[in-house]
Design a protein around this motif. Structure first.
Motif, PDB file in Angstrom:
ATOM      1  N   ARG A 297      39.160  40.482  37.149  1.00 13.47           N
ATOM      2  CA  ARG A 297      38.668  41.069  36.075  1.00 13.47           C
ATOM      3  C   ARG A 297      39.240  40.656  34.548  1.00 13.47           C
ATOM      4  NH1 ARG A 297      36.916  47.112  36.534  1.00 13.47           N
ATOM      5  NH2 ARG A 297      35.922  46.459  34.671  1.00 13.47           N
ATOM      6  N   LEU A 298      40.747  40.757  34.496  1.00 14.64           N
ATOM      7  CA  LEU A 298      41.671  40.358  33.600  1.00 14.64           C
ATOM      8  C   LEU A 298      41.695  38.788  33.141  1.00 14.64           C
ATOM      9  CD1 LEU A 298      44.710  42.299  34.408  1.00 14.64           C
ATOM     10  CD2 LEU A 298      43.121  42.994  32.722  1.00 14.64           C
ATOM     11  N   ASN A 299      41.318  38.068  34.074  1.00 15.44           N
ATOM     12  CA  ASN A 299      41.307  36.495  34.011  1.00 15.44           C
ATOM     13  C   ASN A 299      39.870  36.086  33.595  1.00 15.44           C
ATOM     14  OD1 ASN A 299      43.993  35.981  33.750  1.00 15.44           O
ATOM     15  ND2 ASN A 299      43.950  36.538  35.984  1.00 15.44           N
ATOM     16  N   LYS A 300      38.723  36.873  33.351  1.00 16.09           N
ATOM     17  CA  LYS A 300      37.449  36.282  33.125  1.00 16.09           C
ATOM     18  C   LYS A 300      37.432  35.635  31.895  1.00 16.09           C
ATOM     19  CE  LYS A 300      34.558  39.633  35.643  1.00 16.09           C
ATOM     20  NZ  LYS A 300      33.470  40.640  35.259  1.00 16.09           N
TER      21      LYS A 300
ATOM     22  N   LEU B 128      54.673  47.606  40.240  1.00 12.09           N
ATOM     23  CA  LEU B 128      53.243  47.667  40.629  1.00 12.09           C
ATOM     24  C   LEU B 128      52.878  46.134  40.702  1.00 12.09           C
ATOM     25  CD1 LEU B 128      50.272  48.511  40.427  1.00 12.09           C
ATOM     26  CD2 LEU B 128      50.126  48.216  37.888  1.00 12.09           C
ATOM     27  N   LYS B 129      52.421  45.830  41.839  1.00 17.60           N
ATOM     28  CA  LYS B 129      51.824  44.653  42.177  1.00 17.60           C
ATOM     29  C   LYS B 129      50.223  44.693  42.081  1.00 17.60           C
ATOM     30  CE  LYS B 129      51.167  40.618  45.451  1.00 17.60           C
ATOM     31  NZ  LYS B 129      51.626  40.254  46.855  1.00 17.60           N
ATOM     32  N   THR B 130      49.598  44.038  41.160  1.00 19.51           N
ATOM     33  CA  THR B 130      48.445  44.165  40.721  1.00 19.51           C
ATOM     34  C   THR B 130      47.429  43.471  41.877  1.00 19.51           C
ATOM     35  OG1 THR B 130      48.120  42.197  39.557  1.00 19.51           O
ATOM     36  CG2 THR B 130      48.606  44.089  38.224  1.00 19.51           C
ATOM     37  N   GLY B 131      46.066  44.241  42.008  1.00 18.58           N
ATOM     38  CA  GLY B 131      45.406  43.689  43.078  1.00 18.58           C
ATOM     39  C   GLY B 131      44.530  42.531  42.691  1.00 18.58           C
ATOM     40  N   LYS B 132      43.938  41.801  43.641  1.00 18.05           N
ATOM     41  CA  LYS B 132      42.867  40.723  43.427  1.00 18.05           C
ATOM     42  C   LYS B 132      41.867  40.862  42.354  1.00 18.05           C
ATOM     43  CE  LYS B 132      40.343  37.329  45.741  1.00 18.05           C
ATOM     44  NZ  LYS B 132      39.809  36.883  47.238  1.00 18.05           N
ATOM     45  N   GLU B 133      41.366  41.994  42.724  1.00 20.81           N
ATOM     46  CA  GLU B 133      40.012  42.388  41.788  1.00 20.81           C
ATOM     47  C   GLU B 133      40.571  42.529  40.422  1.00 20.81           C
ATOM     48  OE1 GLU B 133      36.704  46.150  41.655  1.00 20.81           O
ATOM     49  OE2 GLU B 133      37.422  45.542  43.394  1.00 20.81           O
TER      50      GLU B 133
END
Length: 109
Positions: A106-109, A97-102
């Motif tokens: 959201r994870l790095n807020k 799984l390559k995570t999407g930009k969005e």
């Protein structure tokens, strides 16, 4: 299944992990107008279609979430860590799984 067995199974999970039944339960809580069995069928259908597509060698992209693909690992010679003996390891395909930009944002807020 006894209570002790259920507790020991939960203890083996990584902290903060979620299993499929918990996902279904959360979706049901957020959507009280839907039946839980229908939500379970939908979750199973989505996961089944992703699995089937990967088995065919296709790539599955969910915009904002990520892209599932299959990586192929070639056959190799490994080593048994206990005995040090050489062991042949067959080629295999693994999901990736390559995570999407969005999602990353959201994870790095």
């Amino acid at each position: 299944m006894s209570l002790a067995t259920a507790d020991s199974a939960e203890d083996k999970r990584a902290p903060g992990s979620m299993i499929k039944s918990e996902l279904v339960q959360r979706i049901a809580e957020q959507n009280p107008h839907l039946y839980q069995r229908d939500i379970e069928n939908i979750v199973n259908a989505v996961l089944g279609e992703i699995t089937a597509a990967l088995a065919r060698g296709d790539r599955v992209e969910l915009r904002g979430f990520g892209a599932f693909s299959v990586k192929h690992r070639p056959a190799r010679t490994g080593r048994n860590p206990r005995t040090g003996a050489h062991v042949s390891v067959d080629q295999k395909s693994v999901p990736f799984l390559k995570t999407g930009k969005e999602m990353r944002e959201r994870l790095n807020k």
